[in-house]
Design an enzyme around this catalytic site. Structure first.
Site, short mmCIF file in Angstrom:
data_model
loop_
_atom_site.label_atom_id
_atom_site.label_comp_id
_atom_site.label_asym_id
_atom_site.label_seq_id
_atom_site.Cartn_x
_atom_site.Cartn_y
_atom_site.Cartn_z
N SER A 105 0.83 -1.21 0.00
CA SER A 105 0.00 0.00 0.00
C SER A 105 0.86 1.25 0.00
O SER A 105 1.95 1.27 0.57
CB SER A 105 -0.89 -0.01 1.26
OG SER A 105 -1.45 1.26 1.47
N TYR A 148 -1.71 -0.61 10.81
CA TYR A 148 -1.99 -1.23 9.50
C TYR A 148 -0.84 -0.92 8.54
O TYR A 148 -0.27 -1.82 7.92
CB TYR A 148 -3.30 -0.73 8.92
CG TYR A 148 -3.37 -1.00 7.44
CD1 TYR A 148 -3.11 0.03 6.53
CD2 TYR A 148 -3.60 -2.28 6.96
CE1 TYR A 148 -3.10 -0.23 5.17
CE2 TYR A 148 -3.58 -2.55 5.60
CZ TYR A 148 -3.31 -1.51 4.71
OH TYR A 148 -3.27 -1.75 3.37
N LYS A 198 2.20 -3.42 6.65
CA LYS A 198 2.57 -3.49 5.23
C LYS A 198 4.07 -3.23 5.07
O LYS A 198 4.76 -3.89 4.30
CB LYS A 198 1.76 -2.49 4.41
CG LYS A 198 0.30 -2.86 4.25
CD LYS A 198 0.13 -4.24 3.63
CE LYS A 198 -1.32 -4.63 3.47
NZ LYS A 198 -1.48 -6.02 2.96
C1 WQD Z 1 -9.13 9.64 0.77
C2 WQD Z 1 -9.29 11.14 0.98
C3 WQD Z 1 -9.59 11.77 3.27
C4 WQD Z 1 -13.46 9.85 3.83
C5 WQD Z 1 -6.61 4.83 2.93
C6 WQD Z 1 -5.64 4.09 3.77
C7 WQD Z 1 -4.62 3.41 2.90
C8 WQD Z 1 -5.30 2.59 1.82
C9 WQD Z 1 -6.30 3.40 1.04
C10 WQD Z 1 -5.33 0.30 2.39
C11 WQD Z 1 -8.53 11.65 2.20
C12 WQD Z 1 -10.84 12.09 2.43
C13 WQD Z 1 -12.29 10.29 3.25
C14 WQD Z 1 -14.43 10.81 4.25
C15 WQD Z 1 -13.02 12.56 3.45
N1 WQD Z 1 -5.96 1.48 2.39
N2 WQD Z 1 -12.07 11.62 3.06
N3 WQD Z 1 -14.17 12.13 4.02
O1 WQD Z 1 -6.76 7.82 3.62
O2 WQD Z 1 -5.93 8.12 1.22
O3 WQD Z 1 -5.94 5.85 2.25
O4 WQD Z 1 -7.22 3.97 1.98
O5 WQD Z 1 -4.25 0.03 1.95
O6 WQD Z 1 -3.87 2.56 3.73
O7 WQD Z 1 -4.94 5.03 4.57
O8 WQD Z 1 -8.07 6.91 1.64
O9 WQD Z 1 -10.45 6.96 1.05
O10 WQD Z 1 -9.80 7.07 3.52
O11 WQD Z 1 -9.39 9.03 2.03
O12 WQD Z 1 -12.82 13.77 3.28
O13 WQD Z 1 -15.52 10.46 4.80
O14 WQD Z 1 -10.67 11.41 1.22
O15 WQD Z 1 -9.32 12.82 4.17
O16 WQD Z 1 -8.02 12.93 1.91
P1 WQD Z 1 -6.64 7.30 2.23
P2 WQD Z 1 -9.50 7.44 2.09
#
Ligand code: WQD
Length: 389
Positions: free
Chosen positions: A153, A200, A204
């Site tokens: 990841s 998590y 990885k």
């Molecule tokens: C994306 C963007 C949030 C939800 C995560 C894990 C990573 C990988 C992929 C496994 C960010 C914003 C999100 C919400 C928001 N998983 N957001 N409101 O954090 O980039 O990565 O998922 O491997 O390990 O960390 O993905 O989809 O959670 O967030 O504003 O209700 O959307 O702040 O900027 P992220 P995400």
């Protein structure tokens, strides 16, 4: 469970009924691979197996070619006796104490992956994602199955991701703690802790470090660690989608819950980032492109296009989109208004995380073909076909 044939070769896919796993199984079958899925249904449902079959049969009905075999074993990849039985069923006596296996390679998805949950339950995450991995690798080594594709990841880039530049594989801290920062400066850091913000993410990172050390100790291993950026969308046929159990934390599943009325509005975690519209930027990659990245990795490993050893690959588009752009793209394809409100930043979030995707292009012959609009369109199609919306 349906008996495996006693002649065919198979790809072993752990976690193959998950969101990325199921899409990868479909793409493996489209490339003619037989597949054995091991999944304990801890974050999936057995009807996903039927939906994989439906998607594959639709494809092969069109091409007229023979549909490869796919088997599902409802078991935990950490159940060593059960996994030993499975490996025995495809194992042949080989030279010296080596064995020949009809498992041509392993794609290992089975892991817990909820960032917030990992902060609350680190032991559970380290047991399943790290101890389980070690026991699994020992078993595969015993059966001479040493082509291994690891689900990693972009989270291993940790706070290095905060630059606005493209994240390169060598940016990640490895081996001797050396890394190249986003401005291209070589820096020393305590290995592995360049700001990885969750247990998590560390599972990885530790997984990659373990695989790197194993490959260095035994040149018979061929290991590719694929670093996913932000997987979105679903197969264009609309049978496979993202159905996470419990409350999702990823952006697209939350947006879907707002669209389907399960949530009243989207909370946008901060609009005070140093980005064009103030909301954070991510590399949203269509899950079908991501799945094809795995078949490309397996083929490169099998054809020895990739030298023996350990190597990491970013699987991303190389383009960044902001949270606001995602919301607008989904509203555009669905004509559904998605109410949202700006709230404070979420702990552990970084400003921007966008892949440098040239290594996978140059060494795996793989690039993304779909974009954010395709992902939103396919997600909306899935929701309508399942009359969720
Ligand atoms: C994306 C963007 C949030 C939800 C995560 C894990 C990573 C990988 C992929 C496994 C960010 C914003 C999100 C919400 C928001 N998983 N957001 N409101 O954090 O980039 O990565 O998922 O491997 O390990 O960390 O993905 O989809 O959670 O967030 O504003 O209700 O959307 O702040 O900027 P992220 P995400």
């Amino acid at each position: 469970p349906s008996p495996l044939s006693d002649t065919d070769g198979y790809v072993l896919v752990t976690g193959g009924l998950g969101f990325i796993g199921s899409h990868t199984v479909v793409e493996l079958m489209k490339e003619g691979h037989n597949v054995v899925i091991v999944d304990d249904l801890s974050n999936s449902a057995s009807d996903v197996f039927d939906r994989i079959l439906k998607t594959a049969h639709l494809h092969f009905a069109r091409t007229g070619k023979r549909c490869p075999k796919v088997h599902f074993r409802n078991m935990n990849y950490r159940d060593v006796p059960a996994m030993r039985n499975l490996l025995d069923s495809v194992s042949l006596p080989g030279l010296q104490n080596e064995r020949r296996s009809r498992f041509i390679g392993v794609i290992h998805f089975a892991a817990y992956k909820a960032v917030e949950e990992s902060i609350r339950q680190p032991m559970r995450y380290y047991h399943n994602n790290v101890v389980g991995l070690l026991d699994f690798l020992a078993l595969l080594d015993e059966y001479s199955v040493r082509t291994f594709i690891f689900s990693s990841s972009a989270t291993v880039y940790g706070s290095l991701a905060d630059g606005s530049k493209l994240l390169r594989e060598e940016h990640c801290v490895h081996e001797n703690g050396l890394y190249v920062d986003v401005d291209g400066n070589t820096k020393l850091s305590e290995p592995g802790y360049a700001g990885i913000t969750s247990p998590y993410g560390r599972t990885k990172y530790f997984g990659e470090a373990i695989l790197s050390d194993i490959a260095r100790s035994d040149p018979r291993w061929r290991i590719l660690a694929l670093r996913y950026f932000n997987p979105v969308g679903c197969d264009v046929e609309g049978f496979l989608g993202e159905d996470p159990k419990g409350d999702p934390s990823n952006l697209l599943p939350v947006v879907v819950k707002v669209m389907t009325g399960q949530l009243s509005e989207l909370s946008v975690y901060g609009d005070d980032w140093n980005t064009p519209d103030g909301t954070a930027v991510r590399d949203f990659i269509h899950v079908t492109d991501l799945a094809k990245g795995h078949t490309a990795a397996l083929n490169a490993a099998q054809t020895r296009q990739i030298p023996a050893g350990f190597r990491t690959f970013n699987l991303g588009t190389g383009c960044g989109n902001s949270v606001t752009e995602v919301v607008k793209a989904m509203e555009g394809v669905s004509k559904v208004i998605i109410p949202s409100k700006i709230v404070s930043r979420r702990d552990g979030d970084v400003q921007s995380s966008v892949a440098a995707a040239d290594r996978a292009k140059n060494e795996l012959g793989w690039t993304t073909e779909k974009n954010l609009h395709d992902a939103c369109r396919d997600t909306y199609n899935y929701l309508r076909l399942r009359t969720i919306i």
